[in-house]
Design a protein around this motif. Structure first.
Motif, PDB file in Angstrom:
ATOM      1  N   ILE A   1      33.461 -46.684 -36.800  1.00 53.71           N
ATOM      2  CA  ILE A   1      33.733 -48.118 -36.686  1.00 53.71           C
ATOM      3  C   ILE A   1      32.948 -48.709 -35.513  1.00 53.71           C
ATOM      4  CG2 ILE A   1      35.518 -49.885 -36.509  1.00 53.71           C
ATOM      5  CD1 ILE A   1      35.708 -48.067 -38.986  1.00 53.71           C
ATOM      6  N   ILE A   2      33.147 -48.170 -34.315  1.00 55.38           N
ATOM      7  CA  ILE A   2      32.354 -48.554 -33.149  1.00 55.38           C
ATOM      8  C   ILE A   2      31.993 -47.294 -32.385  1.00 55.38           C
ATOM      9  CG2 ILE A   2      33.256 -50.889 -32.862  1.00 55.38           C
ATOM     10  CD1 ILE A   2      35.209 -49.826 -30.805  1.00 55.38           C
TER      11      ILE A   2
ATOM     12  N   LEU B   1      32.369 -61.781 -30.592  1.00 54.44           N
ATOM     13  CA  LEU B   1      31.862 -62.253 -31.878  1.00 54.44           C
ATOM     14  C   LEU B   1      31.518 -61.080 -32.768  1.00 54.44           C
ATOM     15  CD1 LEU B   1      29.514 -64.906 -30.299  1.00 54.44           C
ATOM     16  CD2 LEU B   1      31.428 -65.484 -31.786  1.00 54.44           C
ATOM     17  N   GLY B   2      31.665 -61.297 -34.059  1.00 57.32           N
ATOM     18  CA  GLY B   2      31.312 -60.263 -35.021  1.00 57.32           C
ATOM     19  C   GLY B   2      31.808 -60.644 -36.390  1.00 57.32           C
ATOM     20  N   VAL B   3      31.121 -60.184 -37.416  1.00 57.20           N
ATOM     21  CA  VAL B   3      31.545 -60.489 -38.788  1.00 57.20           C
ATOM     22  C   VAL B   3      32.833 -59.748 -39.085  1.00 57.20           C
ATOM     23  CG1 VAL B   3      29.173 -60.877 -39.564  1.00 57.20           C
ATOM     24  CG2 VAL B   3      30.164 -58.589 -39.726  1.00 57.20           C
ATOM     25  N   ASN B   4      33.511 -60.156 -40.154  1.00 58.95           N
ATOM     26  CA  ASN B   4      34.725 -59.452 -40.569  1.00 58.95           C
ATOM     27  C   ASN B   4      34.387 -58.004 -40.895  1.00 58.95           C
ATOM     28  OD1 ASN B   4      36.260 -61.772 -40.320  1.00 58.95           O
ATOM     29  ND2 ASN B   4      35.958 -62.381 -42.450  1.00 58.95           N
TER      30      ASN B   4
ATOM     31  N   TYR C   1      30.256 -61.521 -26.007  1.00 53.89           N
ATOM     32  CA  TYR C   1      29.722 -60.244 -26.484  1.00 53.89           C
ATOM     33  C   TYR C   1      29.748 -60.268 -28.011  1.00 53.89           C
ATOM     34  CZ  TYR C   1      29.853 -57.823 -21.933  1.00 53.89           C
ATOM     35  OH  TYR C   1      29.622 -57.434 -20.643  1.00 53.89           O
ATOM     36  N   GLY C   2      28.842 -59.518 -28.617  1.00 44.64           N
ATOM     37  CA  GLY C   2      28.826 -59.405 -30.067  1.00 44.64           C
ATOM     38  C   GLY C   2      28.810 -57.948 -30.488  1.00 44.64           C
ATOM     39  N   ILE C   3      29.334 -57.672 -31.678  1.00 45.63           N
ATOM     40  CA  ILE C   3      29.315 -56.315 -32.229  1.00 45.63           C
ATOM     41  C   ILE C   3      28.264 -56.269 -33.327  1.00 45.63           C
ATOM     42  CG2 ILE C   3      30.628 -54.512 -33.395  1.00 45.63           C
ATOM     43  CD1 ILE C   3      33.139 -55.586 -32.110  1.00 45.63           C
TER      44      ILE C   3
ATOM     45  N   ARG D   1      27.295 -55.581 -27.659  1.00 44.40           N
ATOM     46  CA  ARG D   1      26.131 -56.085 -26.935  1.00 44.40           C
ATOM     47  C   ARG D   1      26.478 -57.362 -26.198  1.00 44.40           C
ATOM     48  NH1 ARG D   1      21.541 -53.588 -29.185  1.00 44.40           N
ATOM     49  NH2 ARG D   1      21.947 -52.603 -31.196  1.00 44.40           N
ATOM     50  N   HIS D   2      26.023 -57.447 -24.964  1.00 46.59           N
ATOM     51  CA  HIS D   2      26.201 -58.668 -24.184  1.00 46.59           C
ATOM     52  C   HIS D   2      25.264 -59.751 -24.719  1.00 46.59           C
ATOM     53  CE1 HIS D   2      25.748 -61.105 -20.315  1.00 46.59           C
ATOM     54  NE2 HIS D   2      26.986 -61.261 -20.706  1.00 46.59           N
ATOM     55  N   LEU D   3      25.724 -61.009 -24.725  1.00 47.57           N
ATOM     56  CA  LEU D   3      24.939 -62.121 -25.263  1.00 47.57           C
ATOM     57  C   LEU D   3      24.730 -63.162 -24.160  1.00 47.57           C
ATOM     58  CD1 LEU D   3      26.875 -62.540 -28.638  1.00 47.57           C
ATOM     59  CD2 LEU D   3      24.674 -61.375 -28.309  1.00 47.57           C
TER      60      LEU D   3
END
Length: 609
Positions: A301-302, A318-321, A481-483, A489-491
């Protein structure tokens, strides 16, 4: 611009109150109208009356002959056994709709992940909503009415919808009316804002940011407007003006007006005091994720998450479903242990989560609001240092928009937005020092979102927010941050950078990232070239800059002349109708010329980038 629809002396009543009283308004070609207001004040009722879906108790709605309307209402109704494909394109042959680039764009933007032959009845609520929205947008309508279209859309979906609506019709053609609490969307799409309040509809020029500016100006001039609402709007205007991303491209006369209004408004958060207080309450160590990952069998998953949460940190995720946001949050709360790496928590950490469900209220449904709040604590401290103040439960409820009458209302009889606010207050009264908000903006109108943001400004703990509401995310957090591909990842570039990286990811481009220590900025770059901006020669740029500067001066002068002429009306003979009409014509001409110049100003600004 040609007239499309008009409403005259609309009157609407429900059993307990009058919703509208003698409302008159019109919609013309080229209008892009956002409708805002408190929950229950009649936004959806107004939209449905204008669309012909609901009959007013008085007055009438007229429409230009041959005008077609596409309507997205709050109920997504489909025929039994209807498939996704049939719900969207009906009986149109495939070769026809597949050859239409507009229809293909809608399908790709909203429902590309759905099985075309699946029955709509088997879809989730969010998927059904996207099908209903696609059904409206594939039609060739003169007017489109949308009631909460951004519900169940993620950040990418909302960005796609905004772009689609901006280029759906040529300039000065078609008309859009949209009810939404998504303030970024309002700013991006709408050129006019209607505020529904106190049985009237009040128009404002521009999107949400311009509406806030004008509302503050109105409130300042109108002594009967409640002081609390005025100050809250001024605070939001200060944020919009000083630091909100992508909201600084305004004509100079508007910038000057905004700066004058917010001259006495301090920064929205005293970050130094809040972080100092957070360190006192939390200690220096909050939650550290060191090489953390979660896998179920062969499915990862991560992985390799390096993140050290700091006291007082305010971060948006942030990240998609399905990207792993919930898994990441579960590692932080301790409800899930990593399968690789470690998670360390400070000894004083107390985590609370505002979930999308309302589980905290289940045990209190029959109790009055006042009783539920009063049982937990007798006071609640907001602010820090010399600005700290203790609020009683009643004062805290009032700050979040509850009236005196609602304090005696059983929890089960509250609206969805009221339950959401009460849920947040119950969590805050437990005094957590790490707060996780999972889609907190559901069911809240724009005024209540501003009230929630104001309350969070004084909260000194570590704040993590997962939300598709871009405005809220940017407003209450300091970094995002985004996945991507199972990694965090830092944005540094915020939501805009997230959308760029997602577009690159979907296009199959390689995204590189150097893995720094958690909490520090990571260097992120895309190895695919960006689309080149339109080239402007040096001479063209210089000419455009000169014209832009000249337009700003002309607009400012025209606005001042119009205001001076309007002020002078009071000194004229009120029985001299010829003179009064001539002065009004002069004011109209000046304002119309200023509007034309502003349109040119926007065109030049876009050209110059």
């Amino acid at each position: 611009m040609a007239h499309l629809l008009g409403a005259e002396a609309l009157h609407l009543e429900v059993p307990t109150k009058t919703v509208f009283d003698s409302v008159t308004l019109g919609v013309a070609e080229g209008d892009r109208i956002g409708i805002v207001g408190r929950n229950g004040d009649g936004k959806s009722s107004l939209l449905m009356m204008l669309a012909g879906r609901r009959s007013p108790d008085g007055g009438k709605v007229t429409m230009r002959g041959g005008t077609t309307i596409g309507v997205l209402d709050q109920a997504d109704v489909f025929d039994d056994g209807e498939t996704v494909g049939h719900a969207i394109v009906g009986d149109i042959p495939e070769y026809e709709w597949a050859g239409d680039p507009k229809i293909r764009d809608v399908i790709e933007g909203l429902v590309s992940d759905l099985d075309w032959e699946a029955e709509v009845s088997g879809l989730s609520g969010g998927q059904r909503r996207r099908v209903a929205l696609a059904r409206v947008l594939v039609g060739d309508h003169d007017m489109v009415f949308l009631d909460e279209p951004t519900n169940h859309l993620d950040v990418e979906g909302i960005a796609w919808l905004a772009e689609h609506l901006k280029r759906r019709w040529p300039r000065d053609q078609g008309a859009l009316l949209v009810v939404t609490h998504d303030r970024w969307f309002l700013d991006e799409v709408c050129t006019t804002t209607w505020e529904v309040h106190d049985r009237i509809v009040e128009p404002f020029e521009g999107g949400y940011a311009a509406y806030i500016l004008q509302r503050v100006e109105r409130d300042r001039q109108n002594a009967t407007i409640e002081q609390k609402r005025q100050n809250l709007a001024k605070k939001e205007l200060a944020w919009l003006r000083r630091g909100a991303p992508a909201r600084t491209a305004k004509p100079k006369f508007r910038i000057d007006a905004a700066n004058e209004l917010i001259a006495d408004v301090p920064e929205i958060r005293d970050k130094v005091s809040l972080q100092s207080m957070a360190v006192t309450r939390l200690g220096k160590e909050v939650v550290n994720l060191i090489g953390a990952g979660v896998a179920y069998g062969d499915r990862t998953i991560i992985e390799d998450v390096e993140w050290r949460l700091a006291p007082g940190e305010r971060t948006g995720i942030l990240g998609v479903n399905g990207a792993g946001k919930s898994t990441l949050l579960s590692l932080i709360t301790g409800s899930l242990e990593p399968t690789t790496g470690t998670v360390k928590r400070g000894k004083t950490v107390k985590v609370a989560t505002l979930t999308q469900q309302l589980n905290e209220l289940e045990a209190h449904l029959k109790e009055p609001v006042r009783t539920v709040i009063g049982r937990l604590r007798t006071s609640f401290t907001v602010g820090s240092g010399s600005k700290a103040q203790d609020l009683t439960p009643g004062q805290l409820l009032e700050r979040m928009g509850f009236t005196s009458a609602q304090l005696s209302t059983p929890v089960k009889d509250l609206s969805g937005g009221q339950k959401r606010r009460l849920q947040l207050l119950l969590i805050l009264l437990e005094q957590p020092n790490v707060l996780i908000l999972d889609e907190p903006t559901n069911d809240l109108d724009t005024d209540m979102l501003a009230a929630m943001e104001d309350l969070l400004d004084t909260w000194p703990g570590t704040l993590l927010v997962v939300s598709h509401d871009r405005y809220f995310l940017e407003r209450v957090t300091d970094q995002q941050y985004g996945i991507f591909a199972r990694k965090l990842r830092h944005l540094p570039g915020g939501v805009d950078q997230y959308l760029e990286l997602r577009a690159a990811e979907q296009a199959g481009m390689e995204i590189s990232s150097s893995s720094g220590q958690a909490g520090g900025p990571q260097q992120i770059s895309m190895k695919a070239p960006k689309a080149a901006a339109p080239k402007v020669s040096g001479a063209e740029r210089r000419n455009a800059e000169k014209e832009l500067s000249s337009i700003e001066r002309k607009m400012e002068r025209m606005r001042k002349d119009a205001a001076k002429t309007r002020d002078g009306l009071a000194t004229l003979d009120q029985n001299d109708y010829t003179l009064l009409n001539a002065e009004m014509a002069k004011i109209t001409e000046l304002e119309s010329a200023a509007d034309d110049l502003e349109t040119r100003w926007l065109e030049l600004s876009e050209l110059l980038g």
